[in-house]
Motif scaffolding. Structure first.
Motif, PDB file in Angstrom:
ATOM      1  N   SER A   7      34.527  41.354  56.200  1.00 26.84           N
ATOM      2  CA  SER A   7      33.703  40.209  55.813  1.00 26.84           C
ATOM      3  C   SER A   7      34.236  39.564  54.539  1.00 26.84           C
ATOM      4  O   SER A   7      34.292  38.326  54.420  1.00 26.84           O
ATOM      5  N   ALA A   8      34.647  40.392  53.577  1.00 26.89           N
ATOM      6  CA  ALA A   8      35.238  39.860  52.351  1.00 26.89           C
ATOM      7  C   ALA A   8      36.529  39.112  52.665  1.00 26.89           C
ATOM      8  O   ALA A   8      36.794  38.036  52.116  1.00 26.89           O
ATOM      9  N   GLY A   9      37.341  39.677  53.560  1.00 31.06           N
ATOM     10  CA  GLY A   9      38.586  39.028  53.943  1.00 31.06           C
ATOM     11  C   GLY A   9      38.368  37.695  54.636  1.00 31.06           C
ATOM     12  O   GLY A   9      39.118  36.737  54.400  1.00 31.06           O
ATOM     13  N   VAL A  10      37.351  37.627  55.472  1.00 34.46           N
ATOM     14  CA  VAL A  10      37.026  36.380  56.163  1.00 34.46           C
ATOM     15  C   VAL A  10      36.733  35.273  55.157  1.00 34.46           C
ATOM     16  O   VAL A  10      37.152  34.123  55.324  1.00 34.46           O
ATOM     17  N   ARG A  11      36.051  35.627  54.083  1.00 33.42           N
ATOM     18  CA  ARG A  11      35.699  34.638  53.067  1.00 33.42           C
ATOM     19  C   ARG A  11      36.867  34.315  52.140  1.00 33.42           C
ATOM     20  O   ARG A  11      37.001  33.182  51.672  1.00 33.42           O
ATOM     21  N   ILE A  24      40.454  34.833  52.606  1.00 37.31           N
ATOM     22  CA  ILE A  24      41.788  34.417  53.063  1.00 37.31           C
ATOM     23  C   ILE A  24      41.920  32.902  53.254  1.00 37.31           C
ATOM     24  O   ILE A  24      42.900  32.332  52.722  1.00 37.31           O
ATOM     25  N   PRO A  25      41.037  32.202  53.935  1.00 39.75           N
ATOM     26  CA  PRO A  25      39.924  32.642  54.768  1.00 39.75           C
ATOM     27  C   PRO A  25      40.351  32.810  56.228  1.00 39.75           C
ATOM     28  O   PRO A  25      41.397  32.320  56.633  1.00 39.75           O
ATOM     29  N   LEU A  26      39.471  33.473  56.997  1.00 42.93           N
ATOM     30  CA  LEU A  26      39.667  33.642  58.430  1.00 42.93           C
ATOM     31  C   LEU A  26      38.448  33.107  59.168  1.00 42.93           C
ATOM     32  O   LEU A  26      37.367  33.021  58.594  1.00 42.93           O
ATOM     33  N   GLY A  27      38.620  32.806  60.435  1.00 44.21           N
ATOM     34  CA  GLY A  27      37.476  32.440  61.266  1.00 44.21           C
ATOM     35  C   GLY A  27      36.660  33.670  61.615  1.00 44.21           C
ATOM     36  O   GLY A  27      37.152  34.810  61.542  1.00 44.21           O
ATOM     37  N   GLN A  28      35.432  33.453  62.008  1.00 44.44           N
ATOM     38  CA  GLN A  28      34.555  34.571  62.358  1.00 44.44           C
ATOM     39  C   GLN A  28      35.100  35.366  63.543  1.00 44.44           C
ATOM     40  O   GLN A  28      34.977  36.590  63.589  1.00 44.44           O
ATOM     41  N   THR A  29      35.710  34.682  64.497  1.00 46.94           N
ATOM     42  CA  THR A  29      36.263  35.392  65.660  1.00 46.94           C
ATOM     43  C   THR A  29      37.413  36.291  65.254  1.00 46.94           C
ATOM     44  O   THR A  29      37.534  37.430  65.722  1.00 46.94           O
ATOM     45  N   ASP A  30      38.280  35.794  64.361  1.00 39.31           N
ATOM     46  CA  ASP A  30      39.365  36.646  63.867  1.00 39.31           C
ATOM     47  C   ASP A  30      38.807  37.849  63.106  1.00 39.31           C
ATOM     48  O   ASP A  30      39.379  38.945  63.150  1.00 39.31           O
ATOM     49  N   GLY A  31      37.696  37.651  62.406  1.00 37.96           N
ATOM     50  CA  GLY A  31      37.053  38.776  61.726  1.00 37.96           C
ATOM     51  C   GLY A  31      36.607  39.839  62.707  1.00 37.96           C
ATOM     52  O   GLY A  31      36.814  41.044  62.477  1.00 37.96           O
ATOM     53  N   GLN A  32      36.035  39.413  63.814  1.00 34.89           N
ATOM     54  CA  GLN A  32      35.605  40.373  64.827  1.00 34.89           C
ATOM     55  C   GLN A  32      36.788  41.040  65.513  1.00 34.89           C
ATOM     56  O   GLN A  32      36.737  42.225  65.868  1.00 34.89           O
ATOM     57  N   ARG A  33      37.878  40.296  65.675  1.00 36.77           N
ATOM     58  CA  ARG A  33      39.096  40.911  66.234  1.00 36.77           C
ATOM     59  C   ARG A  33      39.610  42.000  65.297  1.00 36.77           C
ATOM     60  O   ARG A  33      40.102  43.038  65.743  1.00 36.77           O
ATOM     61  N   ALA A  34      39.512  41.748  64.001  1.00 37.03           N
ATOM     62  CA  ALA A  34      39.948  42.747  63.025  1.00 37.03           C
ATOM     63  C   ALA A  34      39.087  44.007  63.121  1.00 37.03           C
ATOM     64  O   ALA A  34      39.611  45.133  63.128  1.00 37.03           O
ATOM     65  N   ILE A  35      37.777  43.832  63.202  1.00 40.28           N
ATOM     66  CA  ILE A  35      36.877  44.983  63.314  1.00 40.28           C
ATOM     67  C   ILE A  35      37.153  45.746  64.609  1.00 40.28           C
ATOM     68  O   ILE A  35      37.204  46.985  64.623  1.00 40.28           O
ATOM     69  N   SER A  36      37.354  45.012  65.693  1.00 43.51           N
ATOM     70  CA  SER A  36      37.672  45.653  66.965  1.00 43.51           C
ATOM     71  C   SER A  36      38.980  46.438  66.870  1.00 43.51           C
ATOM     72  O   SER A  36      39.088  47.568  67.369  1.00 43.51           O
ATOM     73  N   GLY A  37      39.968  45.855  66.210  1.00 42.18           N
ATOM     74  CA  GLY A  37      41.257  46.510  66.085  1.00 42.18           C
ATOM     75  C   GLY A  37      41.237  47.763  65.231  1.00 42.18           C
ATOM     76  O   GLY A  37      42.146  48.588  65.317  1.00 42.18           O
ATOM     77  N   LEU A  38      40.200  47.912  64.412  1.00 40.40           N
ATOM     78  CA  LEU A  38      40.097  49.078  63.528  1.00 40.40           C
ATOM     79  C   LEU A  38      39.241  50.201  64.111  1.00 40.40           C
ATOM     80  O   LEU A  38      39.063  51.238  63.471  1.00 40.40           O
ATOM     81  N   ALA A  39      38.729  50.010  65.311  1.00 36.14           N
ATOM     82  CA  ALA A  39      37.849  51.016  65.920  1.00 36.14           C
ATOM     83  C   ALA A  39      38.561  52.360  66.088  1.00 36.14           C
ATOM     84  O   ALA A  39      38.017  53.418  65.741  1.00 36.14           O
TER      85      ALA A  39
END
Length: 243
Positions: free
Chosen positions: A180-184, A186-201
């Motif tokens: 969430s901090a990175g999204v704000r 860098i910035p990144l889009g919300q979808t890219d933020g969710q891709r990041a979270i998914s990739g870290l599972a």
């Protein structure tokens, strides 16, 4: 016998659902620990160009989970949980002291202690448990706030939540907050933020398995660059975050 079997199955399901509900509440972004105000040095990492897109953000957070404070805090969380279950007060004090001391920078110490105290205070107010009052009094006598990881562990253990679920939820909260901090930033889009979270599972799941199989002899971290960005953040000219 069949009825007994069904009833026992229902009890197990209800306990699991209650544990899941509690963890979703305690480790959600809406829980008032102020997690949104900390970046764990990420703010300076973005300013210096070390983190600049989704891939570098995932790599940065993955390092924190596998070799940095994420791993260390998961091990301390596990140790504190086991100390509570064993009613080993001396071991719990040891974990509290180590969790307080094992911080690379002043900002990281603030991040852990402030969130830990806020977490414990809020749970005591909304999910009361007599043993938590006693522990809060002991901490006050020690003049030592609980690290966030230890506070989560003690609360989860006292409320009878499973250790593996607690560790997974705790690490997910770290990942979600940093992304969430990175999204704000860098910035990144919300979808890219969710891709990041998914990739870290897979990283989170692997860390939980490793922590459950390790001993405190393996406690420690190896992330000097993350500590360096946190130190540089202390004097960063323009800041959105407290760490």
């Amino acid at each position: 016998m069949r009825l007994l079997h069904l009833n026992l199955g229902l009890i197990i399901t209800m306990n699991t659902e209650t544990a899941l509900y509690s963890l979703l509440a305690w480790l959600s972004p809406s829980f008032p620990v102020g997690a949104y105000s900390y970046s764990h040095g990420l703010e300076y990492a973005v300013e210096s160009g070390l983190v600049k897109d989704r891939d570098s953000l995932v790599e940065w957070v993955e390092t924190i989970i596998t070799a940095g404070s994420g791993r260390t805090d998961a091990m301390l969380c596990c140790a504190a949980y086991q100390a509570v279950k064993a009613e080993d007060a001396e071991q719990l004090i040891w974990v509290v002291e180590r969790a307080d001391a094992l911080r690379g920078t002043a900002e990281m110490a603030l991040e852990s202690a402030a969130q830990g105290q806020a977490f414990l205070d809020t749970v005591r107010a909304a999910w009361a448990h007599a043993a938590l009052e006693d522990w809060a009094n002991r901490l006050q006598a020690m003049q030592r706030p609980p690290a966030y990881a230890v506070a989560v562990a003690v609360v989860a253990a006292r409320h009878g939540l499973p250790l593996d679920m607690t560790l997974t939820a705790f690490l997910h909260a770290i990942v979600a907050n940093l992304v969430s901090a990175g999204v704000r930033l860098i910035p990144l889009g919300q979808t890219d933020g969710q891709r990041a979270i998914s990739g870290l599972a897979k990283t989170v799941i692997a860390c939980v398995k490793d922590v459950l199989s390790q001993s405190l002899d393996d406690l420690g971290s190896a992330t000097p660059m993350i500590d360096w960005t946190s130190m540089r953040h202390e004097t960063q000219y323009t800041r959105l975050f407290r760490s």
